[in-house]
Structure formats: structure tokens, C-alpha cells
Enzyme design. Sequence first.
Site, PDB file in Angstrom:
ATOM      1  N   ASP A  12       0.839  -1.205   0.000  1.00  0.00           N
ATOM      2  CA  ASP A  12       0.000   0.000   0.000  1.00  0.00           C
ATOM      3  C   ASP A  12       0.873   1.254   0.000  1.00  0.00           C
ATOM      4  O   ASP A  12       1.949   1.271   0.614  1.00  0.00           O
ATOM      5  CB  ASP A  12      -0.921  -0.016   1.241  1.00  0.00           C
ATOM      6  CG  ASP A  12      -2.077   0.960   1.100  1.00  0.00           C
ATOM      7  OD1 ASP A  12      -2.335   1.457  -0.018  1.00  0.00           O
ATOM      8  OD2 ASP A  12      -2.738   1.230   2.120  1.00  0.00           O
ATOM      9  N   TRP A  17       2.868   7.820  -2.782  1.00  0.00           N
ATOM     10  CA  TRP A  17       4.301   8.016  -3.037  1.00  0.00           C
ATOM     11  C   TRP A  17       4.470   8.859  -4.307  1.00  0.00           C
ATOM     12  O   TRP A  17       5.250   9.813  -4.338  1.00  0.00           O
ATOM     13  CB  TRP A  17       4.969   6.653  -3.202  1.00  0.00           C
ATOM     14  CG  TRP A  17       6.448   6.681  -3.460  1.00  0.00           C
ATOM     15  CD1 TRP A  17       7.444   6.629  -2.524  1.00  0.00           C
ATOM     16  CD2 TRP A  17       7.099   6.729  -4.746  1.00  0.00           C
ATOM     17  NE1 TRP A  17       8.674   6.655  -3.144  1.00  0.00           N
ATOM     18  CE2 TRP A  17       8.491   6.714  -4.504  1.00  0.00           C
ATOM     19  CE3 TRP A  17       6.631   6.782  -6.061  1.00  0.00           C
ATOM     20  CZ2 TRP A  17       9.423   6.745  -5.544  1.00  0.00           C
ATOM     21  CZ3 TRP A  17       7.569   6.825  -7.089  1.00  0.00           C
ATOM     22  CH2 TRP A  17       8.944   6.806  -6.819  1.00  0.00           C
ATOM     23  N   GLU A  59     -11.810  -5.310  -4.707  1.00  0.00           N
ATOM     24  CA  GLU A  59     -12.332  -3.935  -4.654  1.00  0.00           C
ATOM     25  C   GLU A  59     -11.529  -2.981  -5.552  1.00  0.00           C
ATOM     26  O   GLU A  59     -12.022  -1.924  -5.941  1.00  0.00           O
ATOM     27  CB  GLU A  59     -12.300  -3.392  -3.212  1.00  0.00           C
ATOM     28  CG  GLU A  59     -13.302  -4.053  -2.267  1.00  0.00           C
ATOM     29  CD  GLU A  59     -12.906  -5.467  -1.848  1.00  0.00           C
ATOM     30  OE1 GLU A  59     -11.694  -5.781  -1.821  1.00  0.00           O
ATOM     31  OE2 GLU A  59     -13.824  -6.281  -1.575  1.00  0.00           O
ATOM     32  N   ASN A  60     -10.284  -3.343  -5.889  1.00  0.00           N
ATOM     33  CA  ASN A  60      -9.460  -2.442  -6.710  1.00  0.00           C
ATOM     34  C   ASN A  60     -10.022  -2.239  -8.123  1.00  0.00           C
ATOM     35  O   ASN A  60      -9.632  -1.308  -8.821  1.00  0.00           O
ATOM     36  CB  ASN A  60      -8.008  -2.931  -6.805  1.00  0.00           C
ATOM     37  CG  ASN A  60      -7.211  -2.711  -5.529  1.00  0.00           C
ATOM     38  OD1 ASN A  60      -6.289  -3.449  -5.213  1.00  0.00           O
ATOM     39  ND2 ASN A  60      -7.569  -1.677  -4.766  1.00  0.00           N
TER      40      ASN A  60
HETATM   41  C1  FPP Z   1      -1.276  -0.019  -3.442  1.00  0.00           C
HETATM   42  O1  FPP Z   1      -1.002   1.294  -3.669  1.00  0.00           O
HETATM   43  C2  FPP Z   1      -0.935  -0.913  -4.484  1.00  0.00           C
HETATM   44  C3  FPP Z   1      -1.782  -1.554  -5.345  1.00  0.00           C
HETATM   45  C4  FPP Z   1      -3.187  -1.273  -5.582  1.00  0.00           C
HETATM   46  C5  FPP Z   1      -1.346  -2.709  -6.031  1.00  0.00           C
HETATM   47  C6  FPP Z   1      -0.311  -2.585  -7.034  1.00  0.00           C
HETATM   48  C7  FPP Z   1       0.936  -3.197  -6.574  1.00  0.00           C
HETATM   49  C8  FPP Z   1       2.023  -3.058  -7.260  1.00  0.00           C
HETATM   50  C9  FPP Z   1       2.057  -2.312  -8.542  1.00  0.00           C
HETATM   51  C10 FPP Z   1       3.241  -3.652  -6.752  1.00  0.00           C
HETATM   52  C11 FPP Z   1       3.858  -4.442  -7.806  1.00  0.00           C
HETATM   53  C12 FPP Z   1       3.264  -5.746  -7.932  1.00  0.00           C
HETATM   54  C13 FPP Z   1       3.223  -6.427  -9.071  1.00  0.00           C
HETATM   55  C14 FPP Z   1       2.828  -7.864  -9.039  1.00  0.00           C
HETATM   56  C15 FPP Z   1       3.534  -5.784 -10.362  1.00  0.00           C
HETATM   57  P1  FPP Z   1      -2.207   2.266  -3.728  1.00  0.00           P
HETATM   58  O2  FPP Z   1      -2.448   2.598  -5.157  1.00  0.00           O
HETATM   59  O3  FPP Z   1      -3.375   1.722  -2.999  1.00  0.00           O
HETATM   60  O4  FPP Z   1      -1.603   3.497  -2.964  1.00  0.00           O
HETATM   61  P2  FPP Z   1      -2.403   4.656  -2.262  1.00  0.00           P
HETATM   62  O5  FPP Z   1      -3.112   4.054  -1.079  1.00  0.00           O
HETATM   63  O6  FPP Z   1      -1.313   5.580  -1.851  1.00  0.00           O
HETATM   64  O7  FPP Z   1      -3.338   5.250  -3.272  1.00  0.00           O
END
Ligand code: FPP
Length: 238
Positions: A12, A17, A59-60
Site C-alpha cells: 500500500d 508516493w 475492490e481495486n
Molecule cells: C497499493 O497502492 C498498491 C496496489 C493497488 C497494487 C499494485 C501493486 C504493485 C504495482 C506492486 C507491484 C506488484 C506487481 C505484481 C507488479 P495504492 O495505489 O493503494 O496506494 P495509495 O493508497 O497511496 O493510493
Amino acid sequence: MIVPNHVGIIVDGNGRWATQKGKKRSEGHLAGSKNLDSLCQYIFDKGVKILSLYVFSTENFKRSDEEVNYLMDLFIKKFKNDFKIFNKKDIKIVFSGRREPLRQEILDIIDDITYKTKDNKSGILNFCLNYGSHAEIIDAVKKINKDIINNKLVIDELNDDIFKNYLYNNLPDVDLLIRTGGEVRLSNFMLWQCAYAELYFTDILFPDFNEAELEKALDSYSKRDRRYGGINYEKKSN
Ligand code: FPP
């Protein structure tokens, strides 16, 4: 130092970032992905046997099409690259999550990597993709019901060990759960498997969660008193 057998990471803070640096959210995901490259290898080198990564929740899918598509393309590249690295290291790669509505290209890669690494024995890398714990438990209950109807399972014989066979992957419980990015919640991540996990929350945003930060989490874990609801008689004072 006591090393956890199974580490889970709720990835997360990629978006924040990027925003903090005046960059696009996609650049945060790219930085998070690059960070994972070195971190995963480091974690296995420390002696951890199973690593579960929450990289995309059910949920994403509520995010913009642009962000979801970017992430899916990134996953494809990352999985292909990880296959090369971890297959050589005898690490099995598995995926946990619902297949619907992942696109066919991702499903094909998932199936291919799962098959090609299925006999690897030195460790397990579990990508939780389109994953949610409630969905996992509901899907397990549906499979159990089918087996009962088909006389493959007697309901009174159901116990923890048998139930685990119906989850997406039958993995040992999580010992240490790390969440980066400052939120203090589980967000539907491996709720069954985290029943006795030691929890470690850090404000560090995932792209900055480097080896030194991981060491802090491992150090914290090694000092925990794990009692599983019992009593640690060596430490009990009265
Ligand atoms: C959280 O940051 C991350 C994600 C939704 C998932 C994505 C993960 C990656 C890209 C790591 C790499 C993994 C692979 C397998 C390529 P967020 O977007 O929720 O951050 P925020 O809470 O600051 O908005």
C-alpha cells in the site's frame, strides 16, 4: 533471530508516493513493482519460505479503467520476469483470487506459471490478485457444498485441516503480516490464514519499503511472544 515461515505483505502507498513527488499514480505502481523485485529475493534469502503479496483486491476494480489497465499490463510483465527468476531458485509461484473478470491474457500467464513451477520445493510466492478473503471463504463453502452433494465429504468430518483444502491455495498460516502505507487495517486480506499472525504496520509507503525497513519488521517479529491463546510458561511470572 526467529524468522517467520510465512510473511504476508499488504502492498500500500504506491499512489501517495507518486503524488507526493508530483508524479502520476502509474509511476508509483512502477516504483512499487521495482521495489518488489529486490525485496522478494531478499525475503527468501532471509529464510522465509512463503511470501504472500496482496497486489490487487477484488475492490481495486473500482479504480479508473486507465489505472486498472496499467496495473494489469504491469502484472503481466512482472509475472513473466518473476517466473524466470524464481523458477531458477526452485520457488513455486501460485495465485490466489477469483478468475472473473480478469482478462484471458492474465489467466493464461497465471495458468502457465502455476503449471511450470508446481513441482518447485524451495519456497512459495503467492500473488493475491483479484483477491478478497470473503470471496475466498464463500468460494470454499460452495466447493464444500458440491462435495457434500457428491458424497465426497461428510459434513461432520469438516475441520480446520480439511477446510484449508478448499481455499484458493492450501498454505500454512501467515506468521507475520506487514502493511505499508500507514493504514491500520486488514482490508479483507487472508483473514482465515492470518488468525494468529503477528501484525506489523508502518507509515513507510511501499516503494520506500526497502531491505532496512523489512529488517525492522523481522526484528519486531522475532521479539513477539506467540502464545496462540495459551500460556508461555517460560515467560509466565505468576
Ligand atoms: C497499493 O497502492 C498498491 C496496489 C493497488 C497494487 C499494485 C501493486 C504493485 C504495482 C506492486 C507491484 C506488484 C506487481 C505484481 C507488479 P495504492 O495505489 O493503494 O496506494 P495509495 O493508497 O497511496 O493510493
